[in-house]
Design a protein around this motif. Structure first.
Motif, PDB file in Angstrom:
ATOM      1  N   ARG A 108       0.842  -1.206   0.000  1.00 50.96           N
ATOM      2  CA  ARG A 108       0.000   0.000   0.000  1.00 50.96           C
ATOM      3  C   ARG A 108       0.874   1.252   0.000  1.00 50.96           C
ATOM      4  O   ARG A 108       0.504   2.272  -0.581  1.00 50.96           O
ATOM      5  CB  ARG A 108      -0.896  -0.005   1.248  1.00 50.96           C
ATOM      6  CG  ARG A 108      -1.849   1.179   1.355  1.00 50.96           C
ATOM      7  CD  ARG A 108      -2.924   1.103   0.302  1.00 50.96           C
ATOM      8  NE  ARG A 108      -3.812   2.263   0.358  1.00 50.96           N
ATOM      9  CZ  ARG A 108      -3.558   3.432  -0.199  1.00 50.96           C
ATOM     10  NH1 ARG A 108      -2.432   3.629  -0.875  1.00 50.96           N
ATOM     11  NH2 ARG A 108      -4.429   4.426  -0.119  1.00 50.96           N
ATOM     12  N   TYR A 109       2.014   1.172   0.652  1.00 46.62           N
ATOM     13  CA  TYR A 109       2.977   2.278   0.665  1.00 46.62           C
ATOM     14  C   TYR A 109       4.367   1.744   0.351  1.00 46.62           C
ATOM     15  O   TYR A 109       4.700   0.594   0.660  1.00 46.62           O
ATOM     16  CB  TYR A 109       3.004   2.978   2.026  1.00 46.62           C
ATOM     17  CG  TYR A 109       1.761   3.750   2.353  1.00 46.62           C
ATOM     18  CD1 TYR A 109       1.583   5.042   1.862  1.00 46.62           C
ATOM     19  CD2 TYR A 109       0.759   3.196   3.141  1.00 46.62           C
ATOM     20  CE1 TYR A 109       0.430   5.764   2.158  1.00 46.62           C
ATOM     21  CE2 TYR A 109      -0.396   3.908   3.444  1.00 46.62           C
ATOM     22  CZ  TYR A 109      -0.554   5.193   2.942  1.00 46.62           C
ATOM     23  OH  TYR A 109      -1.688   5.897   3.226  1.00 46.62           O
ATOM     24  N   SER A 160       2.487   6.726  -1.537  1.00 44.35           N
ATOM     25  CA  SER A 160       1.243   5.980  -1.616  1.00 44.35           C
ATOM     26  C   SER A 160       1.146   5.285  -2.974  1.00 44.35           C
ATOM     27  O   SER A 160       1.486   5.859  -4.012  1.00 44.35           O
ATOM     28  CB  SER A 160       0.054   6.926  -1.438  1.00 44.35           C
ATOM     29  OG  SER A 160      -1.150   6.283  -1.757  1.00 44.35           O
ATOM     30  N   LYS A 161       0.688   4.048  -2.951  1.00 48.95           N
ATOM     31  CA  LYS A 161       0.546   3.297  -4.200  1.00 48.95           C
ATOM     32  C   LYS A 161      -0.362   4.028  -5.177  1.00 48.95           C
ATOM     33  O   LYS A 161      -0.157   3.971  -6.391  1.00 48.95           O
ATOM     34  CB  LYS A 161      -0.002   1.905  -3.902  1.00 48.95           C
ATOM     35  CG  LYS A 161      -0.020   0.969  -5.106  1.00 48.95           C
ATOM     36  CD  LYS A 161      -0.499  -0.417  -4.714  1.00 48.95           C
ATOM     37  CE  LYS A 161      -0.520  -1.354  -5.918  1.00 48.95           C
ATOM     38  NZ  LYS A 161      -0.992  -2.708  -5.538  1.00 48.95           N
ATOM     39  N   ASP A 162      -1.356   4.730  -4.648  1.00 48.48           N
ATOM     40  CA  ASP A 162      -2.289   5.467  -5.505  1.00 48.48           C
ATOM     41  C   ASP A 162      -1.593   6.600  -6.258  1.00 48.48           C
ATOM     42  O   ASP A 162      -2.089   7.043  -7.295  1.00 48.48           O
ATOM     43  CB  ASP A 162      -3.426   6.067  -4.663  1.00 48.48           C
ATOM     44  CG  ASP A 162      -4.277   4.997  -4.006  1.00 48.48           C
ATOM     45  OD1 ASP A 162      -4.271   3.856  -4.508  1.00 48.48           O
ATOM     46  OD2 ASP A 162      -4.931   5.290  -2.993  1.00 48.48           O
ATOM     47  N   GLN A 163      -0.464   7.077  -5.721  1.00 51.69           N
ATOM     48  CA  GLN A 163       0.244   8.200  -6.326  1.00 51.69           C
ATOM     49  C   GLN A 163       1.375   7.755  -7.254  1.00 51.69           C
ATOM     50  O   GLN A 163       1.979   8.585  -7.929  1.00 51.69           O
ATOM     51  CB  GLN A 163       0.832   9.101  -5.233  1.00 51.69           C
ATOM     52  CG  GLN A 163      -0.196   9.676  -4.262  1.00 51.69           C
ATOM     53  CD  GLN A 163      -1.097  10.697  -4.898  1.00 51.69           C
ATOM     54  OE1 GLN A 163      -0.668  11.444  -5.769  1.00 51.69           O
ATOM     55  NE2 GLN A 163      -2.350  10.733  -4.473  1.00 51.69           N
ATOM     56  N   PRO A 278       0.786  14.057  -1.064  1.00 48.94           N
ATOM     57  CA  PRO A 278      -0.021  12.835  -0.939  1.00 48.94           C
ATOM     58  C   PRO A 278      -1.065  12.907   0.172  1.00 48.94           C
ATOM     59  O   PRO A 278      -2.006  12.128   0.182  1.00 48.94           O
ATOM     60  CB  PRO A 278       1.034  11.761  -0.634  1.00 48.94           C
ATOM     61  CG  PRO A 278       2.281  12.269  -1.242  1.00 48.94           C
ATOM     62  CD  PRO A 278       2.220  13.759  -1.036  1.00 48.94           C
ATOM     63  N   PHE A 279      -0.906  13.836   1.118  1.00 47.89           N
ATOM     64  CA  PHE A 279      -1.787  13.848   2.275  1.00 47.89           C
ATOM     65  C   PHE A 279      -2.655  15.104   2.393  1.00 47.89           C
ATOM     66  O   PHE A 279      -3.654  15.094   3.102  1.00 47.89           O
ATOM     67  CB  PHE A 279      -0.957  13.681   3.554  1.00 47.89           C
ATOM     68  CG  PHE A 279      -0.113  12.434   3.527  1.00 47.89           C
ATOM     69  CD1 PHE A 279      -0.682  11.194   3.723  1.00 47.89           C
ATOM     70  CD2 PHE A 279       1.244  12.513   3.280  1.00 47.89           C
ATOM     71  CE1 PHE A 279       0.081  10.044   3.687  1.00 47.89           C
ATOM     72  CE2 PHE A 279       2.018  11.372   3.245  1.00 47.89           C
ATOM     73  CZ  PHE A 279       1.434  10.122   3.454  1.00 47.89           C
TER      74      PHE A 279
END
Length: 354
Positions: A108-109, A160-163, A278-279
């Motif tokens: 996930r990270y 982050s994996k999403d980024q 990311p946050f």
């Protein structure tokens, strides 16, 4: 410095001093964390590690190949040469200054950082023999990493994996204990720092935060505007640009470091100082005012035509473009240093007057 100007510094050079510098000669590595089990300990205790504890430093010094040591100490190990390769990568391949990434559970990270020691150390932990079985069992039950061979790391940030760029997923899905990530170094650098300097070039990434489909017209207008603004300083019609067209996406510009920093200063003065991390996302109004003041004092030094300003502003708004956070942080550091210096100078002047 021209009379009447309030800026007593070379802003471009001061920003360059504060931007991250990336060595082009380092290597990049992905180091596994036993399915994420030891991820938090790696990060919190600032180290990376590898197992096969019976292969100690003393045994390695005996001029016996690591492959033979593996055969001797791990008789059920079916790939002794593979184990040798992984251990050698850790103790000899990973060097001070290299970038390492460690994955959390389910990847996930990815936490990234710099190795800060060439040599490895051996933690005061059991060596996996039968007499230490109970102690090792207790360590594993408590989720404590039992790896003795370790290297110190200065962590930079979690990714982050999403980024992440989807191309990096290929690296994440590698199941080797230690994997060379050199083929992905440009993507890793960009993920670590959205603006950085390497070999006299500057790399700056603008994030496209538009959630809906990206219109080609807006993107082309924005890219052309970047080229035109950079041309004012560089005098050339070309600019190296990399784009990721998924929504959200990004635009990375690459050129001589002075050209890119100047271009980013001008762009910030036109489109504002919105920053996305990311946050969280924020608007750096103080930085914008600081830059606008700088540009205003230099109105004759590379004035941007009104049509280019309007195209840049409208297209960036449509794309919901944000500034490189490293750029804004660099300006904030320059501001702070300038204020400290002004305060010190004021104090010295008051002492003279007394």
């Amino acid at each position: 410095m021209t009379k009447g100007r309030s800026f007593k510094i070379n802003l471009i050079e001061e920003i360059i001093k504060e931007l991250p510098k990336v060595d082009s000669n380092i290597n990049y590595w992905l180091v596994r964390t036993n399915g994420g089990e030891y991820y938090e300990e790696f990060v919190n205790e600032n180290f990376i590690g590898i197992g096969w504890n019976k292969i100690t430093r003393e045994r390695i010094k005996d001029n016996i190949s690591i492959e033979d040591l593996v055969r001797e100490n791990y008789k059920k190990e079916s790939r002794p040469r593979y184990v040798e390769t992984q251990i050698l990568r850790f103790i000899e391949g990973i060097k001070k200054g290299d970038v390492v990434l460690v994955p959390s559970k389910n990847s996930r990270y990815l936490h990234c950082g710099y190795v800060i020691s060439d040599d490895y150390y051996e933690a005061d932990l059991p060596i996996n023999d039968e007499s230490a079985f109970e102690q090792l069992f207790e360590l594993e039950e408590e989720g404590i990493c039992p790896y003795r061979k370790r290297k110190w790391v200065k962590w930079i940030k979690p990714l982050s994996k999403d980024q992440l760029d989807p191309k990096l997923y290929l690296l994440v899905y590698s199941h080797h204990t230690i994997t060379s990530a050199n083929d992905y170094k440009d993507l890793i650098n960009r993920a670590m720092f959205d603006m950085y300097i390497q070999d006299e070039k500057c790399y700056a990434t603008f994030q496209i935060e538009r959630a809906e489909n990206i219109e080609a017209r807006s993107l082309v207008t924005f890219l052309n505007s970047l080229i035109e603004v950079n041309k004012i300083k560089s005098g050339k019609d070309d600019l190296e640009i990399k784009i990721s067209v998924q929504s959200p996406g990004l635009t990375e510009i690459i050129d001589n470091l002075y050209n890119i920093v100047w271009t980013c200063v001008v762009i910030l003065s036109i489109i504002g100082g919105k920053v996305k991390t990311p946050f969280f996302q924020f608007e750096s109004g103080g930085v914008v005012g600081y830059i606008e003041k700088y540009i205003k004092e230099r109105k004759n030094e590379g004035k941007v035509p009104d049509n280019i300003r309007e195209d840049l502003k409208s297209s960036s708004e449509e794309l919901k473009m944000t500034q490189p956070s490293e750029f804004v942080k660099a300006i904030e550091k320059v501001q702070k240093k300038e204020k400290v210096k002004e305060f010190e100078n004021t104090g010295e002047q008051e002492e003279k007057n007394d």
